[in-house]
Design a protein around this motif. Sequence first.
Motif, mmCIF file in Angstrom:
data_model
loop_
_atom_site.group_PDB
_atom_site.id
_atom_site.type_symbol
_atom_site.label_atom_id
_atom_site.label_comp_id
_atom_site.label_asym_id
_atom_site.label_seq_id
_atom_site.Cartn_x
_atom_site.Cartn_y
_atom_site.Cartn_z
ATOM 1 N N PHE A 1 0.901 -1.161 0.000
ATOM 2 C CA PHE A 1 0.000 0.000 0.000
ATOM 3 C C PHE A 1 0.933 1.202 0.000
ATOM 4 O O PHE A 1 1.211 1.804 1.038
ATOM 5 C CB PHE A 1 -0.907 -0.014 1.240
ATOM 6 N N PRO A 2 1.479 1.555 -1.175
ATOM 7 C CA PRO A 2 2.717 2.329 -1.213
ATOM 8 C C PRO A 2 2.596 3.832 -1.025
ATOM 9 O O PRO A 2 3.602 4.495 -0.791
ATOM 10 C CB PRO A 2 3.266 2.028 -2.609
ATOM 11 N N THR A 3 1.399 4.381 -1.136
ATOM 12 C CA THR A 3 1.265 5.831 -1.030
ATOM 13 C C THR A 3 -0.061 6.161 -0.367
ATOM 14 O O THR A 3 -0.873 5.274 -0.079
ATOM 15 C CB THR A 3 1.382 6.502 -2.418
ATOM 16 N N SER B 1 -5.102 1.037 5.728
ATOM 17 C CA SER B 1 -4.208 0.580 4.662
ATOM 18 C C SER B 1 -4.327 -0.935 4.586
ATOM 19 O O SER B 1 -4.274 -1.612 5.610
ATOM 20 C CB SER B 1 -2.763 0.980 4.956
ATOM 21 N N ILE B 2 -4.477 -1.470 3.378
ATOM 22 C CA ILE B 2 -4.676 -2.904 3.183
ATOM 23 C C ILE B 2 -3.540 -3.427 2.307
ATOM 24 O O ILE B 2 -3.242 -2.860 1.250
ATOM 25 C CB ILE B 2 -6.049 -3.191 2.544
ATOM 26 N N PHE B 3 -2.904 -4.517 2.758
ATOM 27 C CA PHE B 3 -1.720 -5.025 2.075
ATOM 28 C C PHE B 3 -1.671 -6.541 2.227
ATOM 29 O O PHE B 3 -2.469 -7.126 2.976
ATOM 30 C CB PHE B 3 -0.457 -4.396 2.675
ATOM 31 N N THR B 4 -0.756 -7.196 1.502
ATOM 32 C CA THR B 4 -0.541 -8.630 1.689
ATOM 33 C C THR B 4 0.939 -8.892 1.909
ATOM 34 O O THR B 4 1.811 -8.145 1.438
ATOM 35 C CB THR B 4 -1.028 -9.473 0.491
ATOM 36 N N GLN B 5 1.196 -9.959 2.652
ATOM 37 C CA GLN B 5 2.555 -10.464 2.807
ATOM 38 C C GLN B 5 2.487 -11.980 2.763
ATOM 39 O O GLN B 5 1.699 -12.592 3.489
ATOM 40 C CB GLN B 5 3.180 -9.985 4.119
ATOM 41 N N ASP B 6 3.284 -12.558 1.875
ATOM 42 C CA ASP B 6 3.301 -14.010 1.678
ATOM 43 C C ASP B 6 1.897 -14.554 1.438
ATOM 44 O O ASP B 6 1.522 -15.626 1.945
ATOM 45 C CB ASP B 6 3.942 -14.700 2.878
ATOM 46 N N VAL C 1 -5.218 -5.695 7.300
ATOM 47 C CA VAL C 1 -5.817 -4.359 7.348
ATOM 48 C C VAL C 1 -5.164 -3.610 8.495
ATOM 49 O O VAL C 1 -5.233 -4.048 9.655
ATOM 50 C CB VAL C 1 -7.339 -4.427 7.560
ATOM 51 N N ALA C 2 -4.515 -2.481 8.207
ATOM 52 C CA ALA C 2 -3.838 -1.677 9.228
ATOM 53 C C ALA C 2 -4.601 -0.378 9.448
ATOM 54 O O ALA C 2 -5.027 0.275 8.497
ATOM 55 C CB ALA C 2 -2.401 -1.373 8.810
ATOM 56 N N GLN C 3 -4.743 0.013 10.713
ATOM 57 C CA GLN C 3 -5.503 1.217 11.055
ATOM 58 C C GLN C 3 -4.855 1.932 12.240
ATOM 59 O O GLN C 3 -4.477 1.287 13.223
ATOM 60 C CB GLN C 3 -6.942 0.856 11.428
ATOM 61 N N THR C 4 -4.726 3.249 12.149
ATOM 62 C CA THR C 4 -4.329 4.035 13.309
ATOM 63 C C THR C 4 -5.572 4.563 14.010
ATOM 64 O O THR C 4 -6.601 4.819 13.379
ATOM 65 C CB THR C 4 -3.428 5.208 12.923
ATOM 66 N N THR C 5 -5.470 4.705 15.332
ATOM 67 C CA THR C 5 -6.550 5.293 16.126
ATOM 68 C C THR C 5 -5.998 6.461 16.913
ATOM 69 O O THR C 5 -4.784 6.554 17.167
ATOM 70 C CB THR C 5 -7.169 4.266 17.089
#
Length: 593
Positions: A67-69, A545-550, A555-559
Motif C-alpha cells: 500500500f505504497p502511497t 491501509s490494506i496489504f498482503t505479505q506471503d 488491514v492496518a488502522q491508526t486510532t
Amino acid sequence: MKKHWKAASTIVIGTLLLAACTNSSAPKESAQPTSAPAAQETQLPATAKPSQEPTAQAPETHQYQNFPTWGYDYQSNRHVPFTQITKDNVKDLGVIWEADLKKVDAELAAGNQSFSPVVDGVIYATGSYAHVFAYEAVSGKLLWNWKPDKEIMDHIKSMGMFGSNRGVAVGEGKVFVLITDDRLAALDQKTGQLVKMINLWDTIPDVTAEKGYYETVAPIYYKGNVYIGSSGADNGVRGFVMAYKASDLTPAWDQPFWTVPPKGQDWLKDSAYNGGGTVWDPPSIDPETDIMYFGTGNPAPDFYGAKRPGSNPYVDSVIALDSKTGKMIWARQEVSHDLWDYDAAATPMVLKAKVNGKERKVVVQGGKSGEWFCWDAATGEPIYKNVAFSKIDHPKPTPKGVLSYPGVLGGENYAPETYDPESNYVLIPGIESPSLIKAAKSEEDSMAESKKSGFFGALAFGTSMGEAPPNIKPYGTVTAIDMNTGKIAYQNKTDDPMRGGFTSTAAGIAFYGEQSGKMKAIDIKSGQILWDFQTSGGAIGSAPSIFTQDGKQYVAQTTGGPNPKLIVFGLGGENTQGASQQTGGTENVHQQK
C-alpha cells in the motif's frame, strides 16, 4: 506493544525460502527498493536523531503487495486488488498485533490522523507533531521512530499549533514528512536517520508559523518529486502547492502555484487579509498524463465577504496542474463567494468509470458544501455537479448568528472517498453537524473578533462561532453514487461523523473507522454491514491501509484519542473487542485542517 494471536492461526514467518520479490500492482515509483542510496547532506543539529537505535528491517525473503502511497495508487482510488478477505470470512478478522504509540514516546501528543503507507513489509505511521514510526507490518516489531528535535518542538508548542499529521511519502530510499511549523524532512527509509530538512520559508517567502501557516498534509512522492501543500486558510494566509526534488529537497518548480492573488490585488484589492485557499489534503496524479489534481480551502475571512467581492477564484475549487511545471490546466469552483467555510478539502479521485453508458476518465470530489461533483479529467467539463449528499441550508451569516447545514466540519471533510470498478460506485464519507456561524459587522470588527477568538494564528480569522442547539446530535453518512447515472444508489446513517474515510477491495468490501474507535466493513453494492469490531483505541480519523505479505491479507488502522495506536487485523486474529471510546469533539474545528 501488545500482541494478539490465535494458536490455530499463528503466522509462521521465515519458513518460505523465496527469492526477494515485490509483487505490487501499484505504480513502480511508489515502491522504491529499500536499498536505494540516500542523499548525504544534513542540515540539522545533531540532536535530531531517531528516538531509539534502529534495528534491521524486515527480511527480504517475502512476497509483498504494498500500500505504497497515501491513496494506494496515484489516482487516490483507495481500491486494492486483494480478495482473500471475502464477504463470507470477513467476520473472522481479528487483531494480529497492536502498538500503543505513546508507550514508544511518552511525549507524543493525543490524537492521530495518520494514513499509513506499507512498503515491502514495513508500515510507516505518524503521530501528532510529525512523529514517525516504522514497524514490521506482520510481526509488529518496532524498527525505528523519529521526531523533530527539541528546538523545533519547543517552537511548535510556543505557537500553540494544532498537531495533526496525516502521513508520509516513501520514495528513493527515503521517508518524507512535513513538520508542523513549515519544514520538510527526508529520513533514511531503513534507519530513520535524518538525511536532510529544509525550512519552507527559505524557498517560499512568508510561509512561517508566525504568519499563520502550518502543516498537516501528507506529502506525495511521484517521479522524483515531492509535492506539498499547507494549512492555514482560516488564518488568512495565501494558499499554494509546491514541488521539491526528492534527491536533495531543492525546488522542482520555478515557483509555487498560488491559489489566490497577492493581498491588495484583484479580488483582494480592498481587503486587509490574504485570501486563504490553502491545500491541506494531498493531490492525486494521473500517471498517463502527469496531470495533478487537488482541492483548495475556503477564502479568508470566513463568513464575512464584503471586502472580497465576486466569486473569489480559485478557493473552494478543484484545480488541475502539469505536475512537471506547476502550470494550471483547468480549475472548477464548487462554491462561489463562500461565506460558510465550504472547503473543497478532500483529495480528488481520478477514475476510469462507466459514465452514461461509456467508459470515461473523470475526476470526482465531494465538498464540505455537502455536494458532489464529477468533471472530465482532461478538460474539466462538468459531467455531474451539485449532487447533494447532505442537508443543505446556508443562509447568509449575520452578527447574531445563523445555523448552517452542513457545518464547518462537512459534508465531506478531509476523509477520502473510494471507487469500486465492479459496482461502478463511489463511496462518500459524510458528516451531518450544523454550525452556528456569526459574521462580523465590518472588517474592523472582523479583525477585533479574530483577536478574541483564541484560535492559533487568528490575526486574520474574521468571524466567530456559537454553540449549535443541544438537541442536534451530529452523525455521519455513507453515500454510494452510481457513476453511470450520477445518482445516489443508497445512503446509510452512521453513529458518528465520518472523519476517517474508506479503503475498498476487489472482493466488494469497503472498510472504515468511526469516532468511537469502531472498525466496520460493508458490502459495497448493498451497503450492508458485514463486520463490526470495537478496537481498544480512540477516535479513528484516517482510512485503513490494506496489504498482503506471503499471500495473506491484512488491514492496518491508526486510532487517536489520548493513547494513539496502530492496529493490524488479519483472518484468525484475536477477536476480543475493546470498550467503546468517547467520540471526537468539535472544539477548535478550524484548526483541524
